[in-house]
Motif scaffolding. Structure first.
Motif, PDB file in Angstrom:
ATOM      1  N   THR A  99      10.264  -4.155   0.141  1.00 53.18           N
ATOM      2  CA  THR A  99      10.256  -3.953  -1.312  1.00 53.18           C
ATOM      3  C   THR A  99      11.306  -4.790  -2.037  1.00 53.18           C
ATOM      4  O   THR A  99      11.028  -5.891  -2.495  1.00 53.18           O
ATOM      5  N   LYS A 159      -4.445 -10.102  -8.061  1.00 54.39           N
ATOM      6  CA  LYS A 159      -5.665  -9.754  -7.336  1.00 54.39           C
ATOM      7  C   LYS A 159      -6.444 -11.026  -7.077  1.00 54.39           C
ATOM      8  O   LYS A 159      -6.447 -11.934  -7.893  1.00 54.39           O
ATOM      9  N   GLY A 163       1.795  -5.257   4.479  1.00 50.11           N
ATOM     10  CA  GLY A 163       1.138  -4.147   3.816  1.00 50.11           C
ATOM     11  C   GLY A 163      -0.235  -4.436   3.261  1.00 50.11           C
ATOM     12  O   GLY A 163      -0.737  -3.713   2.404  1.00 50.11           O
ATOM     13  N   LEU A 164      -0.869  -5.488   3.789  1.00 51.40           N
ATOM     14  CA  LEU A 164      -2.193  -5.815   3.259  1.00 51.40           C
ATOM     15  C   LEU A 164      -3.237  -4.764   3.638  1.00 51.40           C
ATOM     16  O   LEU A 164      -4.189  -4.527   2.902  1.00 51.40           O
ATOM     17  N   TYR A 197      -0.005 -13.029  -2.555  1.00 56.64           N
ATOM     18  CA  TYR A 197       1.454 -12.981  -2.467  1.00 56.64           C
ATOM     19  C   TYR A 197       2.147 -14.245  -2.928  1.00 56.64           C
ATOM     20  O   TYR A 197       3.369 -14.269  -3.072  1.00 56.64           O
ATOM     21  N   LYS A 205      -3.112  -1.557   3.821  1.00 54.02           N
ATOM     22  CA  LYS A 205      -3.187  -0.401   2.931  1.00 54.02           C
ATOM     23  C   LYS A 205      -3.879  -0.768   1.625  1.00 54.02           C
ATOM     24  O   LYS A 205      -4.699  -0.021   1.098  1.00 54.02           O
ATOM     25  N   LYS A 206      -3.514  -1.925   1.109  1.00 53.06           N
ATOM     26  CA  LYS A 206      -3.987  -2.306  -0.212  1.00 53.06           C
ATOM     27  C   LYS A 206      -5.392  -2.898  -0.185  1.00 53.06           C
ATOM     28  O   LYS A 206      -6.177  -2.701  -1.097  1.00 53.06           O
ATOM     29  N   TYR A 207      -5.658  -3.682   0.830  1.00 57.12           N
ATOM     30  CA  TYR A 207      -6.925  -4.423   0.868  1.00 57.12           C
ATOM     31  C   TYR A 207      -7.634  -4.178   2.204  1.00 57.12           C
ATOM     32  O   TYR A 207      -7.675  -5.063   3.056  1.00 57.12           O
ATOM     33  N   GLU A 220       4.897  -2.601   6.866  1.00 54.37           N
ATOM     34  CA  GLU A 220       5.122  -2.149   5.499  1.00 54.37           C
ATOM     35  C   GLU A 220       5.648  -3.311   4.675  1.00 54.37           C
ATOM     36  O   GLU A 220       6.460  -4.102   5.145  1.00 54.37           O
ATOM     37  N   LYS A 221       5.188  -3.403   3.453  1.00 55.29           N
ATOM     38  CA  LYS A 221       5.661  -4.478   2.590  1.00 55.29           C
ATOM     39  C   LYS A 221       7.128  -4.238   2.256  1.00 55.29           C
ATOM     40  O   LYS A 221       7.515  -3.151   1.828  1.00 55.29           O
TER      41      LYS A 221
END
Lengths: 499, 114
Positions: A436, A448, A361-362, A351, A364-366, A433-434
């Motif tokens: 937006t 990444k 939101g980490l 980030y 969900k993604k990672y 939640e991230k």
């Protein structure tokens, strides 16, 4: 056989010199660094094996007999610390290679890294009070440069505080060593212990003890001497602050335990009472400081302080069980805390910031990263069956045994507040939640992370699990180490050959 | 004699403490220098002052005879001087860098720049 004790010093030294020779070629420095740290890890494991099976090992440097030359001593406690130092050095180096900006790496990162490890190993090994001062300085000056590597504006405030306070503490330490020499005519720790035991109690020795206490207290970040730590640990590259977080303050704790169990045993009740009060205040101020922060690494920095409080508390109880708890706590803490700092570096590389309000939101993604964060974070908070639970449990149990209910209550409260901080990071960075549109522009540059950064984190997490699952044998080991620390006679016998 | 040295060491120490409590970065550095000089002097006194008797074994003797000057405190001081020289050199460069990027000599203005 005893000559092996020099290896944890020689390997980093050689690696540092070789790295300096290849200043321009980063890849060669990386290979040397990996080989060097792996070799010192191997040597420390071997030293531990010998110490564990054959007892305390002593090396008289230059073959000067004990009180005259410099002595290296490895008992169980110091060999455990050596393993932790070289293990941290090895794993953090893997992380550093792929995470630190190559521009910064070019400015002497690898040699300094090795010098730092050399200083830490030296401080754990030496049996000479002035030599301890020298190793402290080796460690400090490399940490100074690593701390300001890059020379950004944000690094300056913390660096000035860190450098000036640590220099001040070194000066106090030096004066203390000078007085001790003037009083006893020796600098060898075993000999000091032996001679001071026969002296009547004197104001000079007690005031020296206070000097040492303040000097090591600053290095260990004990209340009220911790202010340099949260101001400086969040500014350097993640790998560097992870190494600092894992090792540097623990060298201070090691020095407190070593000197106050071996040298200043005469007026111990007074110092243990002071330690007891300070440990409670250290735990509370650390954890309350953490609760008010909103930056991952700042939260973690304040938690170092509260955890130092736990270690000091075990020292202050000064029973075999409590000291074993302290040693177990140090083992757990170095692994967990280093890992959390490494993870904060991954979050930063994703980030570009560690402000909890700007990320999210980490999970969900990672998902893998989230699990790897959960293990050390909840271990730090003391959730069973992770390592932190057994560390805290043994200390609390030791406190109950000697009716220190107030301290036990404080440490439980601090445990709960630690859980609060960890869940705060968890829910803000991972579950939330991230945001937006409204969020800051840095999030657009989300990148990444490199897989090589995950490898050491995963290894540390596995180690945390192992310490939790195999707590019994490790606690046995910590008990043996504590028994050695509590019995200075054995140490003196091995160094000086007198009962 | 020892009293005069002790007085000097304590005056240096007090001056050093006073300087590091000032707000100026340069005075902080001067304070650290004074403190480390005072510490060196302190070791020198604590080791005992033995004038005009070098730690050399006479030709007619096998070992040193009292009184002789103890060479160890001087070795310690030498080590400490070298270390403080290196550290002060680093500190000087650090302060220059601080002044370059923060544009101030006042420690209070450093607050909140991280």
């Amino acid at each position: 056989m005893n000559d092996l004790l020099i290896l944890p010093i020689i390997f980093p030294l050689l690696t540092a010199i070789l790295s300096l020779m290849f200043r321009k070629q980063l890849n060669i420095q990386r290979i040397f660094g990996l080989i060097g740290t792996a070799a010192s890890l191997g040597s420390t494991l071997f030293i531990f094996h010998i110490v564990h099976s054959e007892g305390i090992q002593v090396l008289q440097l230059g073959n000067w007999p004990a009180p005259f030359g410099i002595t290296f001593v490895a008992d169980l406690f110091s060999s455990i610390m050596l393993i932790l130092a070289s293990l941290t050095g090895f794993l953090v180096l893997i992380y550093a290679i792929s995470s630190i900006d190559p521009q910064k790496q070019r400015r002497g990162f690898y040699p300094l890294y090795q010098f730092l490890l050399m200083g830490v190993s030296g401080a754990f090994l030496t049996g000479d009070i002035f030599n301890l001062y020298v190793w402290f300085e080796v460690m400090l000056i490399s940490s100074f440069v690593l701390l300001v590597l890059g020379g950004d504006r944000s690094q300056m405030e913390g660096a000035v505080k860190y450098v000036s306070l640590n220099l001040f503490s070194s000066i106090l330490f030096l004066v203390g060593a000078g007085i001790l020499y003037g009083k006893t005519g020796t600098l060898n720790m075993a000999d000091l212990s032996f001679k001071l035991a026969q002296e009547p109690e004197s104001a000079l020795i007690n005031s020296t003890a206070v000097l040492f206490f303040i000097a090591f207290g600053i290095k260990a970040a004990v209340f009220p001497l911790f202010f340099w730590l949260p101001d400086s640990y969040h500014t350097p590259a993640a790998a560097i602050s992870a190494l600092f977080a894992g090792l540097l303050t623990k060298v201070g704790v090691y020095a407190i335990i070593r000197t106050f169990s071996l040298i200043f045993v005469k007026n111990q009740d007074f110092f243990l009472t002071v330690l007891l009060i300070l440990s409670g205040l250290t735990m509370l101020s650390g954890v309350l400081g953490a609760a008010s922060q909103n930056d991952i690494r700042k939260i973690l920095s304040f938690h170092i302080i509260s955890q130092i409080g736990y270690m000091i508390m075990g020292m202050a109880f000064f029973t075999p069980l409590a000291l074993a708890g302290t040693i177990f706590y140090i083992i757990h803490h170095i692994i967990v805390k280093t890992n959390l700092f490494l993870i904060s570096g991954v979050v930063r590389s994703i980030y570009g910031t560690e402000q909890l309000s700007e990320i999210g939101g980490l999970y969900k993604k990672y998902p893998l990263l989230s699990i790897l964060f959960a293990i050390p974070a909840f271990s730090l908070a003391g959730i069973p069956p992770l390592s932190g639970f057994f560390a805290k449990f043994s200390l609390i149990w030791a406190g109950m045994n000697i009716q220190q209910y107030l301290l036990v209550a404080i440490s439980m409260l601090v445990g709960i507040l630690t859980l609060y901080s960890m869940t705060k990071i968890w829910s803000e960075a991972f579950w939330k939640e991230k945001l937006t549109e409204s969020a800051s522009p840095v999030m657009e540059t989300a990148r990444k992370y490199r897989p090589a950064m995950i490898l050491p984190i995963a290894l540390f997490a596995i180690l945390t699990l192992c310490i939790g699952l195999f707590a019994e044998p490790i606690f046995q080991l910590a008990s043996q180490a504590a028994a050695q620390v509590l019995n200075p006679g054995e140490y003196i016998y091995h160094v000086l050959g007198i009962q | 004699m020892e009293f005069m040295y002790a007085l000097l060491a304590s005056v240096l120490f007090a001056a050093g403490i006073y300087s590091i409590l000032r707000r100026s970065l340069v005075k902080l550095l001067i304070g650290i220098i004074l403190l480390s000089q005072s510490a060196n002097l302190y070791i020198f006194i604590a080791g005992g002052l033995t004038p005009a008797s070098p730690p050399l074994i006479q030709e007619s003797n096998q070992a040193l005879i009292q009184p002789y000057a103890d060479p160890l405190p001087q070795a310690l001081i030498l080590t400490a001087i070298v270390i403080s020289f290196g550290v002060v050199a680093f500190f000087l460069v650090l302060l220059k860098r601080v002044y370059q990027v923060v544009q101030t000599d006042d420690l209070d203005d450093l607050r909140g720049t991280d």
